[in-house]
Enzyme design. Structure first.
Site, PDB file in Angstrom:
ATOM      1  N   TYR A 169      41.572 -35.608 104.345  1.00  0.00           N
ATOM      2  CA  TYR A 169      42.825 -35.534 104.976  1.00  0.00           C
ATOM      3  C   TYR A 169      43.407 -33.895 104.641  1.00  0.00           C
ATOM      4  O   TYR A 169      44.592 -33.643 104.971  1.00  0.00           O
ATOM      5  CB  TYR A 169      43.968 -36.236 104.277  1.00  0.00           C
ATOM      6  CG  TYR A 169      44.001 -37.966 104.805  1.00  0.00           C
ATOM      7  CD1 TYR A 169      42.862 -38.182 105.623  1.00  0.00           C
ATOM      8  CD2 TYR A 169      44.821 -38.770 104.104  1.00  0.00           C
ATOM      9  CE1 TYR A 169      42.875 -39.440 105.981  1.00  0.00           C
ATOM     10  CE2 TYR A 169      44.622 -40.122 104.449  1.00  0.00           C
ATOM     11  CZ  TYR A 169      43.678 -40.538 105.268  1.00  0.00           C
ATOM     12  OH  TYR A 169      43.481 -41.597 105.517  1.00  0.00           O
ATOM     13  N   LYS A 236      33.873 -44.293  96.555  1.00  0.00           N
ATOM     14  CA  LYS A 236      32.535 -44.679  97.447  1.00  0.00           C
ATOM     15  C   LYS A 236      31.569 -43.908  96.909  1.00  0.00           C
ATOM     16  O   LYS A 236      30.714 -43.356  97.939  1.00  0.00           O
ATOM     17  CB  LYS A 236      33.032 -44.659  98.860  1.00  0.00           C
ATOM     18  CG  LYS A 236      32.309 -45.293  99.670  1.00  0.00           C
ATOM     19  CD  LYS A 236      32.225 -46.911 100.040  1.00  0.00           C
ATOM     20  CE  LYS A 236      31.241 -47.280 100.613  1.00  0.00           C
ATOM     21  NZ  LYS A 236      30.873 -48.811 100.674  1.00  0.00           N
ATOM     22  N   ASP A 290      35.126 -50.449  98.736  1.00  0.00           N
ATOM     23  CA  ASP A 290      35.361 -51.871  99.644  1.00  0.00           C
ATOM     24  C   ASP A 290      35.599 -52.915  98.683  1.00  0.00           C
ATOM     25  O   ASP A 290      36.080 -53.936  98.959  1.00  0.00           O
ATOM     26  CB  ASP A 290      34.167 -51.780 100.411  1.00  0.00           C
ATOM     27  CG  ASP A 290      32.845 -51.406 100.141  1.00  0.00           C
ATOM     28  OD1 ASP A 290      32.767 -50.933  98.911  1.00  0.00           O
ATOM     29  OD2 ASP A 290      31.714 -51.366 100.798  1.00  0.00           O
ATOM     30  N   ASP A 314      45.032 -43.828 100.634  1.00  0.00           N
ATOM     31  CA  ASP A 314      45.904 -44.478 101.541  1.00  0.00           C
ATOM     32  C   ASP A 314      45.723 -45.720 102.067  1.00  0.00           C
ATOM     33  O   ASP A 314      46.689 -46.303 102.119  1.00  0.00           O
ATOM     34  CB  ASP A 314      45.472 -43.383 102.856  1.00  0.00           C
ATOM     35  CG  ASP A 314      46.580 -43.256 104.006  1.00  0.00           C
ATOM     36  OD1 ASP A 314      47.781 -43.867 103.630  1.00  0.00           O
ATOM     37  OD2 ASP A 314      46.352 -42.932 105.028  1.00  0.00           O
TER      38      ASP A 314
END
Ligand code: NAI
Length: 428
Positions: A169, A236, A290, A314
């Site tokens: 971002y 991740k 996840d 987010d």
């Protein structure tokens, strides 16, 4: 920062606003905020429903401060301008006065600001966060008994620390057909033998040790100050080793070097403590993104403070707020080392603007974040939380919640605000 060396020494000149004389400026002494009894707190009404919900929030906060401290303490509000109102007064959407005013006051309550859709128009919200280096987006999730889709909603009591300045971002990206993307594709091919498709757009994902560690520091301080028992690093890193994997590593590093007396890691929990968290310690663990997105649904009681890079943060903060009934309740605060700007997660809700229909709870709860976690006025924040809980229990709610409560007549924004103020006055 240009005209001054550091925020401590910042003495701004203002063009069209002036700090209110009645109030006192919050100071920074030895790296900490010192809060006077009548601090100047800036506010920005914002666009759309902003003026209605910010007015509601200020009234409720004033009532709670009055009730908690009987006139000894008082917030002296100072209006600054951004968005449409700023355009009328200054001819621009985000005047320098406003940024300087926030730097001066250090604490601000902000309504949502419109970002018109269209090329080249930068979000004012992002511009404020970047200009003031508000690197931590802090989003608590509250369940007060409101209609919620999650069967374990009463366990949904997390706070998410989302990194606010880096990651995908950061805005470092080029369209597939741009000369920049072409140049990068050529560079990657020539220097590293990496072949990308000719029609591939490119975005860059920077994650630094500096930004990761200052975020983790903030999250750990929060956990210590608020008695949390678990801080979870969400990443991740199994796939993106040198960005998200490094985020995990750097975050652990802060925990075990700078906060050694307070924390144990999940490894240590099993190798040294037979799986039982010792009294007074905080467990620092990590979860792959996840899995984390599932775990807050299936095992919410295992999570309290969640620290995440920008993109993961987010997703999980929106998911977490959806679990407890969504946007009208979702509060947030953007904080840097010293400056905090609290704002609801939601936007300007144009269809409700000026109609006295919006739910001001998210804005009010954003204000309680300032009260409790920045000013340290916990008693006032607690009064507000209790009033909101009671309003929900007694089904005195705005239409967004009332529509999920069969037979309940919705209150207008102003009516709901009065209900909360009366409840605050009635609290023992
Ligand atoms: P939005 O959050 O304004 O609205 C999404 C949905 O939630 C709509 O149905 C809206 O009516 C409802 N809603 C939002 N807040 C509510 C409240 N307090 N009470 C009752 N219902 C509420 O998001 P949207 O429509 O995508 O964006 C509208 C504008 O807000 C855009 O210009 C956008 O850029 C801006 N925005 C600003 C933000 C900020 O200032 N931090 C954050 C998000 C959007």
């Amino acid at each position: 920062m240009g005209e001054y060396d550091s925020i401590e020494k910042f003495e701004p000149r203002f063009e069209k606003v002036k700090p209110p004389e009645e109030g006192e400026r919050i100071k920074i002494v030895d790296g900490r905020l010192v809060i006077p009894d009548k601090p100047i707190v800036a506010y920005i009404e914002g666009d759309g429903i902003g003026p209605e919900i910010v007015t509601a929030a200020r009234k409720v906060i004033d009532a709670a401060v009055e009730k908690a401290y009987g006139g000894k303490r008082k917030i002296v509000w100072w209006e600054l301008y951004a968005g449409h109102k700023a355009m009328k007064i200054y001819g621009e959407l985000l005047p320098q006065d406003t940024l300087n005013g926030i730097r001066y006051a250090l604490v601000a309550l902000k309504g949502p600001l419109e970002t018109p859709v269209g090329g080249g128009y930068r979000s004012l919200n992002v511009a404020i966060r970047q200009a003031l280096d508000l690197y931590a987006n802090i989003r608590p999730v509250y369940y007060f008994g409101q209609p919620a889709p999650h069967c374990y909603a009463e366990h949904d009591n997390f706070v998410i620390f989302r990194e606010n300045t880096e990651d995908l971002y950061a805005g470092i990206e080029w369209p597939a057909d741009s000369p920049e993307a072409k140049k990068l594709r050529e560079f990657l091919k020539k220097e590293f033998g990496i072949v990308l498709r000719e029609d591939a757009g490119i975005g860059i994902k920077p994650i630094s040790k500096f930004a990761t560690q200052r975020l983790m520091r903030k999250a750990l301080r929060w956990a210590i100050e608020n008695g949390n028992k678990i801080v979870t690093i969400m990443h991740k890193g199994n796939i993106m080793k040198y960005t998200e994997g490094a985020f995990r590593q750097w975050a652990y590093e802060v925990a075990v070097t700078e906060f050694r007396d307070y924390v144990i890691t999940e490894d240590e929990l099993y190798t040294k403590y037979e799986g039982k968290l010792p009294e007074g310690k905080i467990l620092v663990n990590d979860r792959i993104a996840d899995n984390m997105l599932q775990q807050i649904i299936t095992r919410p009681w295992d999570y309290e403070v969640i620290v995440a890079p920008n993109v993961n943060g987010d997703y999980i903060s929106d998911e977490a707020n959806a679990l407890v009934g969504g946007i009208g309740m979702a509060a947030g605060m953007n904080s840097g080392d010293f400056i905090s700007v609290a704002e609801p997660v939601h936007g300007t809700a144009p269809k409700y603007a000026g109609k006295d229909l919006a739910n001001p709870t998210a804005e009010i709860l954003s204000g309680t974040l300032l009260l409790k976690h920045v000013l340290g006025w916990k008693e006032a924040a607690d009064l507000i939380h209790n009033a909101i809980k009671r309003a929900i229990k007694e089904k005195k709610v705005t239409q967004d919640l009332a529509r999920h409560m069969p037979g309940v007549k919705p209150l207008r924004t102003s009516e709901y605000t009065e209900v909360l103020i009366n409840y605050i006055k009635e609290e023992k």
